[in-house]
Design a protein around this motif. Sequence first.
Motif: not given
Length: 51
Positions: A40-46, A48-51
Amino acid sequence: MEQKQNNHRTPKEETEEQHSMVCNDQLFFQELRIAAEEAERDHNDKDQSKA
């Protein structure tokens, strides 16, 4: 001729085996939870990096 295994266990041995199985289950689910949190943390990091 095959020998039959002696499957007679004392109540203490039965209790210890059940306790061991419960501990193994607890460890398995703890590791599963940690893996899910990391995913879940990895998914959230991805995201955030797209935004």
